[in-house]
Design a protein around this motif. Structure first.
Motif, PDB file in Angstrom:
ATOM      1  N   MET A   1       0.830  -1.189   0.000  1.00 19.34           N
ATOM      2  CA  MET A   1       0.000   0.000   0.000  1.00 19.34           C
ATOM      3  C   MET A   1       0.875   1.254   0.000  1.00 19.34           C
ATOM      4  SD  MET A   1      -2.824  -1.404  -0.254  1.00 19.34           S
ATOM      5  CE  MET A   1      -4.329  -0.601   0.138  1.00 19.34           C
ATOM      6  N   ASN A   2       0.309   2.340  -0.470  1.00 19.40           N
ATOM      7  CA  ASN A   2       1.025   3.600  -0.591  1.00 19.40           C
ATOM      8  C   ASN A   2       0.955   4.364   0.735  1.00 19.40           C
ATOM      9  OD1 ASN A   2       1.866   6.210  -1.201  1.00 19.40           O
ATOM     10  ND2 ASN A   2       1.035   6.115  -3.266  1.00 19.40           N
ATOM     11  N   PRO A   3       2.091   4.641   1.374  1.00 15.42           N
ATOM     12  CA  PRO A   3       2.064   5.336   2.672  1.00 15.42           C
ATOM     13  C   PRO A   3       1.617   6.790   2.587  1.00 15.42           C
ATOM     14  CG  PRO A   3       4.323   5.057   1.919  1.00 15.42           C
ATOM     15  CD  PRO A   3       3.445   4.312   0.946  1.00 15.42           C
ATOM     16  N   THR A   4       1.521   7.364   1.383  1.00 17.18           N
ATOM     17  CA  THR A   4       1.076   8.760   1.256  1.00 17.18           C
ATOM     18  C   THR A   4      -0.446   8.870   1.159  1.00 17.18           C
ATOM     19  OG1 THR A   4       1.220   8.794  -1.163  1.00 17.18           O
ATOM     20  CG2 THR A   4       3.229   9.339   0.061  1.00 17.18           C
ATOM     21  N   ILE A   5      -1.138   7.718   1.192  1.00 16.17           N
ATOM     22  CA  ILE A   5      -2.598   7.725   1.091  1.00 16.17           C
ATOM     23  C   ILE A   5      -3.192   7.039   2.316  1.00 16.17           C
ATOM     24  CG2 ILE A   5      -4.587   6.934  -0.253  1.00 16.17           C
ATOM     25  CD1 ILE A   5      -2.643   6.869  -2.681  1.00 16.17           C
ATOM     26  N   THR A   6      -4.158   7.689   2.940  1.00 16.90           N
ATOM     27  CA  THR A   6      -4.866   7.113   4.077  1.00 16.90           C
ATOM     28  C   THR A   6      -6.364   7.185   3.801  1.00 16.90           C
ATOM     29  OG1 THR A   6      -3.139   7.918   5.557  1.00 16.90           O
ATOM     30  CG2 THR A   6      -5.215   7.239   6.577  1.00 16.90           C
ATOM     31  N   ILE A   7      -7.013   6.030   3.742  1.00 13.49           N
ATOM     32  CA  ILE A   7      -8.468   5.996   3.565  1.00 13.49           C
ATOM     33  C   ILE A   7      -9.100   6.304   4.913  1.00 13.49           C
ATOM     34  CG2 ILE A   7     -10.477   4.607   2.913  1.00 13.49           C
ATOM     35  CD1 ILE A   7      -8.614   5.012   0.536  1.00 13.49           C
ATOM     36  N   LEU A   8      -9.875   7.379   4.973  1.00  8.64           N
ATOM     37  CA  LEU A   8     -10.526   7.784   6.215  1.00  8.64           C
ATOM     38  C   LEU A   8     -11.934   7.198   6.341  1.00  8.64           C
ATOM     39  CD1 LEU A   8      -9.525  11.567   6.149  1.00  8.64           C
ATOM     40  CD2 LEU A   8      -8.411   9.717   7.441  1.00  8.64           C
ATOM     41  N   LYS A   9     -12.611   7.088   5.198  1.00 14.23           N
ATOM     42  CA  LYS A   9     -13.998   6.609   5.231  1.00 14.23           C
ATOM     43  C   LYS A   9     -14.340   5.988   3.882  1.00 14.23           C
ATOM     44  CE  LYS A   9     -18.675   8.346   6.116  1.00 14.23           C
ATOM     45  NZ  LYS A   9     -19.476   9.569   6.308  1.00 14.23           N
ATOM     46  N   GLU A  10     -15.054   4.879   3.921  1.00 16.88           N
ATOM     47  CA  GLU A  10     -15.521   4.193   2.715  1.00 16.88           C
ATOM     48  C   GLU A  10     -17.018   3.961   2.891  1.00 16.88           C
ATOM     49  OE1 GLU A  10     -15.097  -0.297   1.017  1.00 16.88           O
ATOM     50  OE2 GLU A  10     -13.241   0.679   1.621  1.00 16.88           O
ATOM     51  N   GLU A  11     -17.803   4.540   2.000  1.00 19.72           N
ATOM     52  CA  GLU A  11     -19.263   4.475   2.122  1.00 19.72           C
ATOM     53  C   GLU A  11     -19.861   3.913   0.829  1.00 19.72           C
ATOM     54  OE1 GLU A  11     -22.863   7.731   2.820  1.00 19.72           O
ATOM     55  OE2 GLU A  11     -20.842   8.421   2.363  1.00 19.72           O
ATOM     56  N   THR A  12     -20.680   2.871   0.940  1.00 19.09           N
ATOM     57  CA  THR A  12     -21.351   2.297  -0.220  1.00 19.09           C
ATOM     58  C   THR A  12     -22.570   3.146  -0.557  1.00 19.09           C
ATOM     59  OG1 THR A  12     -20.589   0.075   0.328  1.00 19.09           O
ATOM     60  CG2 THR A  12     -22.482   0.239  -1.157  1.00 19.09           C
TER      61      THR A  12
ATOM     62  N   LYS B   1     -18.972   3.405  -4.584  1.00 19.36           N
ATOM     63  CA  LYS B   1     -18.542   3.783  -3.243  1.00 19.36           C
ATOM     64  C   LYS B   1     -18.015   5.214  -3.245  1.00 19.36           C
ATOM     65  CE  LYS B   1     -17.487  -0.749  -1.444  1.00 19.36           C
ATOM     66  NZ  LYS B   1     -16.594  -1.525  -0.580  1.00 19.36           N
ATOM     67  N   ASN B   2     -18.160   5.859  -2.099  1.00 21.00           N
ATOM     68  CA  ASN B   2     -17.606   7.184  -1.882  1.00 21.00           C
ATOM     69  C   ASN B   2     -16.451   7.035  -0.893  1.00 21.00           C
ATOM     70  OD1 ASN B   2     -17.249   9.928  -1.965  1.00 21.00           O
ATOM     71  ND2 ASN B   2     -18.919  10.393  -0.564  1.00 21.00           N
ATOM     72  N   TYR B   3     -15.278   7.503  -1.274  1.00 20.31           N
ATOM     73  CA  TYR B   3     -14.090   7.427  -0.428  1.00 20.31           C
ATOM     74  C   TYR B   3     -13.702   8.812   0.050  1.00 20.31           C
ATOM     75  CZ  TYR B   3     -13.395   2.681  -2.181  1.00 20.31           C
ATOM     76  OH  TYR B   3     -13.549   1.357  -2.500  1.00 20.31           O
ATOM     77  N   THR B   4     -13.454   8.925   1.335  1.00 16.76           N
ATOM     78  CA  THR B   4     -12.829  10.114   1.910  1.00 16.76           C
ATOM     79  C   THR B   4     -11.421   9.677   2.281  1.00 16.76           C
ATOM     80  OG1 THR B   4     -14.961  10.830   2.799  1.00 16.76           O
ATOM     81  CG2 THR B   4     -12.984  11.880   3.709  1.00 16.76           C
ATOM     82  N   PHE B   5     -10.425  10.408   1.813  1.00 13.26           N
ATOM     83  CA  PHE B   5      -9.044   9.983   2.033  1.00 13.26           C
ATOM     84  C   PHE B   5      -8.116  11.175   2.152  1.00 13.26           C
ATOM     85  CE2 PHE B   5      -9.847  10.250  -2.472  1.00 13.26           C
ATOM     86  CZ  PHE B   5      -8.714  10.828  -3.020  1.00 13.26           C
ATOM     87  N   LYS B   6      -6.979  10.917   2.753  1.00 16.38           N
ATOM     88  CA  LYS B   6      -5.912  11.913   2.805  1.00 16.38           C
ATOM     89  C   LYS B   6      -4.854  11.475   1.817  1.00 16.38           C
ATOM     90  CE  LYS B   6      -6.297  13.949   7.333  1.00 16.38           C
ATOM     91  NZ  LYS B   6      -5.638  14.238   8.608  1.00 16.38           N
TER      92      LYS B   6
END
Length: 193
Positions: free
Chosen positions: A1-12, A21-26
């Motif tokens: 996995m890429n350490p520069t990306i953090t999935i904060l929320k995954e919503e179907t 799906k809707n992804y909220t990520f950093k």
């Protein structure tokens, strides 16, 4: 996995035909700044497509069917001319392309050659497509094809001279990306020579 990306929320958002799906990520951008983003991603699995060609007759086979997405984006009939394609139910892309070819065209192809893989719309669709070419002959016909009834596929099989197919791209009659890519591959690599 890429350490520069953090999935904060995954919503179907939808799980009807495929999954949206809707992804909220950093995401750390190229300036090194961590920013929060939201994006929708359509997950429909990975797929396969094949250009079926007959060198002796100098023809290619296509499918023709109604596509609601093209209809809602200005295609007046919604009908698309495409290379045979489908979603991979199995893990082996070659097995999937052989199955799809028989379902859609009625041909039992003997061998395929994988030519490349590509993401077709990576801004919103997770699918990776495996591209193949395969030679066909009339004696490979085992059924009428037409697609799967339970999937409501009403597929027409078209046999088109190769040169005419290339002209159909130029005229816009063929405007499906996977089909254009495979026709260009055939032309560049001299599949009909």
């Amino acid at each position: 996995m890429n350490p520069t990306i953090t999935i904060l929320k995954e919503e179907t958002l939808s799980d009807n035909w495929y999954t949206l799906k809707n992804y909220t990520f950093k995401y750390k951008n190229r300036e090194g700044v961590q920013e929060e983003q939201k994006r929708e991603v359509y997950h429909n699995g990975n797929g396969v497509t094949v250009l079926l060609y007959n060198r002796k007759k100098r023809t290619v086979l296509f499918t023709r069917q109604f596509r609601i997405a093209s209809y809602t984006n200005g295609n007046p009939s919604g009908m698309m001319i495409e290379t045979c394609a489908g979603i991979m139910d199995e893990k082996d892309p070659e097995a999937a392309v052989i199955r799809e070819t028989e379902e859609e065209t009625g041909l039992e192809i003997q061998s395929t050659r994988k030519v490349f893989e590509a993401y077709m719309s990576p801004g919103a669709v997770s699918e990776k497509l495996h591209f193949f070419v395969a030679e066909y002959s009339d004696d490979m016909k085992v059924s009428e094809g037409g697609g799967e009834e339970e999937e409501q596929e009403h597929i027409q099989v078209l046999e088109v001279p190769f040169e005419e197919a290339l002209q159909m791209v130029q005229s816009g009659k063929i405007n499906d990306a996977k089909t254009i890519l495979l026709l260009q591959y055939a032309q560049i690599n001299g599949l009909m020579d």
